[in-house]
Design an enzyme around this catalytic site. Sequence first.
Site, PDB file in Angstrom:
ATOM      1  N   LYS A 191       0.850  -0.692  -0.176  1.00 37.49           N
ATOM      2  CA  LYS A 191      -0.270   0.151   0.063  1.00 37.49           C
ATOM      3  C   LYS A 191       0.539   1.733  -0.332  1.00 37.49           C
ATOM      4  O   LYS A 191       1.736   1.453  -0.127  1.00 37.49           O
ATOM      5  CB  LYS A 191      -0.368   0.035   1.678  1.00 37.49           C
ATOM      6  CG  LYS A 191      -0.505   0.230   2.042  1.00 37.49           C
ATOM      7  CD  LYS A 191      -1.048   0.567   3.288  1.00 37.49           C
ATOM      8  CE  LYS A 191      -0.304   0.976   5.078  1.00 37.49           C
ATOM      9  NZ  LYS A 191      -1.158   1.158   5.857  1.00 37.49           N
ATOM     10  N   HIS A 283      -6.674  -1.712   5.956  1.00 37.12           N
ATOM     11  CA  HIS A 283      -6.820  -2.692   6.531  1.00 37.12           C
ATOM     12  C   HIS A 283      -8.555  -2.611   7.316  1.00 37.12           C
ATOM     13  O   HIS A 283      -8.619  -3.375   7.709  1.00 37.12           O
ATOM     14  CB  HIS A 283      -6.058  -1.577   7.601  1.00 37.12           C
ATOM     15  CG  HIS A 283      -4.322  -1.947   7.231  1.00 37.12           C
ATOM     16  ND1 HIS A 283      -3.431  -2.869   6.155  1.00 37.12           N
ATOM     17  CD2 HIS A 283      -3.645  -1.151   7.609  1.00 37.12           C
ATOM     18  CE1 HIS A 283      -2.381  -2.482   6.554  1.00 37.12           C
ATOM     19  NE2 HIS A 283      -2.704  -1.456   7.051  1.00 37.12           N
ATOM     20  N   LYS A 381      -3.207   8.476  14.693  1.00 37.32           N
ATOM     21  CA  LYS A 381      -1.984   7.495  15.608  1.00 37.32           C
ATOM     22  C   LYS A 381      -1.684   8.707  17.076  1.00 37.32           C
ATOM     23  O   LYS A 381      -2.749   9.696  17.255  1.00 37.32           O
ATOM     24  CB  LYS A 381      -0.678   8.684  14.677  1.00 37.32           C
ATOM     25  CG  LYS A 381      -1.418   7.843  13.140  1.00 37.32           C
ATOM     26  CD  LYS A 381      -0.204   8.218  12.450  1.00 37.32           C
ATOM     27  CE  LYS A 381       0.694   7.600  11.565  1.00 37.32           C
ATOM     28  NZ  LYS A 381       1.212   6.581  12.037  1.00 37.32           N
TER      29      LYS A 381
END
Lengths: 529, 315
Positions: A191, A283, A381
Site C-alpha cells: 500500500k 485494513h 495516531k
Amino acid sequence: MITLTEATGTVGAAPLGAGVPLLGRANPLRDPRDRRLPRIAGPSGLVIFGVTGDLSRKKLMPAVYDLANRGLLPPGFSLVGFARREWADQDFAQVVHDAVEQHARTPFREEVWQQLAQGMHFVPGDFDDDQAFEQLREAVEQLDTSRGTSGNYAFYLSVPPRFFPRVVQQLEKHGLAEAPPGSWRRAVIEKPFGHGLASARALNALVHEVFAPDQVFRIDHYLGKETVQNILALRFANQMFEPVWSRSYVDHVQITMAEDIGIGGRAGYYDGIGSARDVIQNHLLQLLALTAMEEPASFDAESLLTEKLKILKAVKLPEDLGEHTVRAQYTGSWQGGERVLGYLEEDGIDPSSMTDTYAAIKLEIDNRRWAGVPFYLRTGKRLGRRVTEIAVVFQRAPYSPFDSTATEELGSNAIVIRVQPDEGMTVRFGSKVPGTSMEIRDVSMDFAYGESFTESSPEAYERLILDVLLGDANLFPRTEEVEESWRILDPIEEYWATHGVPAKYPAGSWGPPEADEMLARDGRSWRRP
Amino acid sequence: MKLDLNDTTATDVNKALLQARRASGTPAVGMVLTMVVVIDEEFAYDAMRAAQQASQEHPSRTVVVIRRHPRSPRDRTHSRLDAEVRLAADAGPGETVVLRLYGEVRDHAQSVVLPLLLPDAPVVVWWPVDAPDKPAEDPLGALAQRRITDMDACPDPLGELEKRAAAYAPGDTDLAWTRLTLWRSALAAALDQEHAPVRSVAVEAEPGNPSAELLLRWLRARLEVSGEVRPSAGPAITAVRLETDRGDVSVVREDGPLATLTLPGQPPRSLALKIRPTSELIAEELRRLDADDMYEIALRGAGATSGSAADAGAV
C-alpha cells in the site's frame, strides 16, 4: 482448542505441493495424507526492489530467513536485491545477515544461513538505469541454471509508489515480466494502492498492462495475521457464533486500529494522505468485510473475493457525513510520561495542514443480515496505546427478571477479537457477584493465542511471502476490492476537503470529543480498547 | 511453585493443583493437551526437560509416571503414591505433576492418571524408553489419542521396528519416524524439480538405525522401486540416493548440520538438515494428533493399510 489450530491451518491451505509446476507426473513422494511435510514453495526466487529500506530490513529479510529456518523454502531459493548502492554480493549478504540477526523471529542457525546465503545476489543500479536491469536479467537467467529456480520469480516492489510505473515499465522492457513457458513471474506491491478511486484505477491499469491481474499480489499485512485468518475459522468452523451474528442480536460493531506513535519520519508520505486513506481504506474495510461477509462456497481466492466484494458493495454511507464522520489532528501533550509534539509542529509538516491523523466513520451494510446495524470504524495516531480490535457488541437482553439495582453494573455482551497485540478473543457477559444479594456484573472470558499456542504464530510477512511463492491469493486483496474500498472512502474525503477543519485531540488520549459525540448521537459509546 | 505430597491420592493431587493455581493467579484455561510420560527415575530428568520445552509450543499438563523399583519385600506389598506438583516458574507455560508409584499401585497407574487428565483435551502418552509391546492395548496407552514410542532407544531397534509394525494401531507414532521429516521434506522437494522416474533407492546409515529402515520402506512404497540400506559410519542417516535415468538425485549429510543436494544437470546445493533435539521432535509430534497414515505405510508397506488410511482417498 486443537480443532481450532487445525481450522486456522486449513483456512486457505492449498493442497500439498501446490505451486509445484504441473509438469509431467505428480511427485510420488507427496501425498495429502502426509501432513508432516510442510507446504513448501516450488523452485523460485525473490527479487526485492528497495532492498535497503526499513520494511525490507525489518520485515522481508527476517521473514525470508524464518521461512528457510522452518524448512519452507525450496533448495536453491534465491534472493536478489536491487538498490542504488555500490555493493558486491558479499556486502548484500552481510546486510541481510545483520537484519536477520536483529529482527528474525526464530533463532539464528548457521546451517540455515549457509543454505540461504549461497543464493544471494545483489544488482546495483537506479530505476532509470537500463544497464542495471539488463544486469538483473542476466543475474536471473544465471540463477536459473546455477540454482535451478526454473524461471519462477516474484518481484517485490518495496519502493515508494511514485516509482511503481518506472520499475514496472523497466521489468517489461527488459523481458523480466514475461514468464518463460511453464514458469511464473509475479509482482508484489505494498500500500498505498493509489490515493483515490481514479489514481487506484490508473495504478491498476499500469501494473496489469505488464502483469496479469492474478499474478499481482497486493500486500495488506493485516490479512497475514493469524487472528484475522481466525475470524473465518471462528465464524465458519463453529456453530455457536454464527446464529447470533446478525441484526437480530448484534447492536453494533466497532473496529479500532490505534497507534501510539506519531508520524515519525514519514512526514513526506503521510501529509496529504491522512489516517483514513492510510488505514481505513485497506485494513479496516478488509476487517469489516471479513467480519460481515457471508460464508464463502469454499476457501479459494475466488469465493472469498466474491463474498468480500458483496459486502463492500453493500456498504452504505450515512446521509449526513458531517454528523457521522469525524477527523482530527493530535496536539502536543503528554503521552505515557513523555512530552510529544502536536501534528502541526512535527518536522516537515505544513503548519496549516488539514491532514487527518484520526478518523472515525459510521457505515451501514445494506443486506438482510446487517440492515440497521452500524459499523463504527476508527483509527488514529498518538492514541492511548497500540491496539487493533474488532468488537461485536450485542443488544441487551429483551427482558430482565432482575431489578435495576441488580443489573446496574451490567453492560452489553460483546465478543472482542484482538488482532494485535496480545492476539486473542474476549467474550464479555454478566455474572453474579458472589454474596448473598443478587448483583450482576460484567466479566470476561478470554482466549489468548500466546497462551494456547505459544510461539507458533508466524509473522504476517512470512505467511504472505510463502503464499506469493505458492501462488495462493487467498490473503491478498484483489483489484476489485481495492477499487470498491475507494468508492466507499472517496465521498468522505471529498466532504472533508470542502467542509470545516479537523478537530483536535491531545496526544495520548482516545480521540477528540467530537468522536464521542458522534456515537452519543446514536445512543452509544466507544469502548476503551 | 513446587508442592510435595507424600502417600497421597489423585483427589489430593487435583486439590493441590487447584490451590497452587489460585495462589499464583494463573488460570487452567489455555492448556491444549495432557501429556503422560511413562519413564524410569533414571531417564526422568531428560524426558521432563524435553516435554517442558515442547510445552513452549503446546501448553500442556505433563503427568510423569515413575514406577519405583522395590528395594525391600515390604516395599513390594505396601502400595504408595507420592506426587510432586510444579506450576508457573517451575513448569514453563504448563503444569507438571510427577507421580511416583510404589508397590501394587505400579500395576494400576491408569487409576491415578485418569482423574488428572484435563477435561476434553486430547491425551498423549510418551514412552521415552521401554515402550510396551502393544502400546494401544497398554492400560495407559488406551487412555490416549496419540502414543509416542522411540525404537531408537531400544537395545534391538530393528527387532523393535517389526514389533511396532505388528502391533500398529491408528494413533501410534515413533520418534524414529519423526526424525525423518526433514529428510523426507528434502527428498520431496528434490523430486518437485526432477521428474525422471526413479529406478532404485539407497539409504546410507550407521548400522542398525531404525530411521534408515523406515525411510527405505517409505521410499520403496511411494516410488514402487527396490532399494537397500548400506552401512556407513554415521551419525544416523548420512545419505539417500535415488537413481534415475538422468543421473542420481542425492542428499548427502557427511557430518554437521549442512547437507548437499545434488540433482542431475544442476550444481550441488547446500541444505540445512540438522539432527534435532528430542524437544523439537516432541513438539512436531504434538502438532497433529490424528492417525499418521504415512507412518503406517512406512511400517507395513503400501498394501497394508488399516482403518482411516483406506478411506482417506486414493494416492
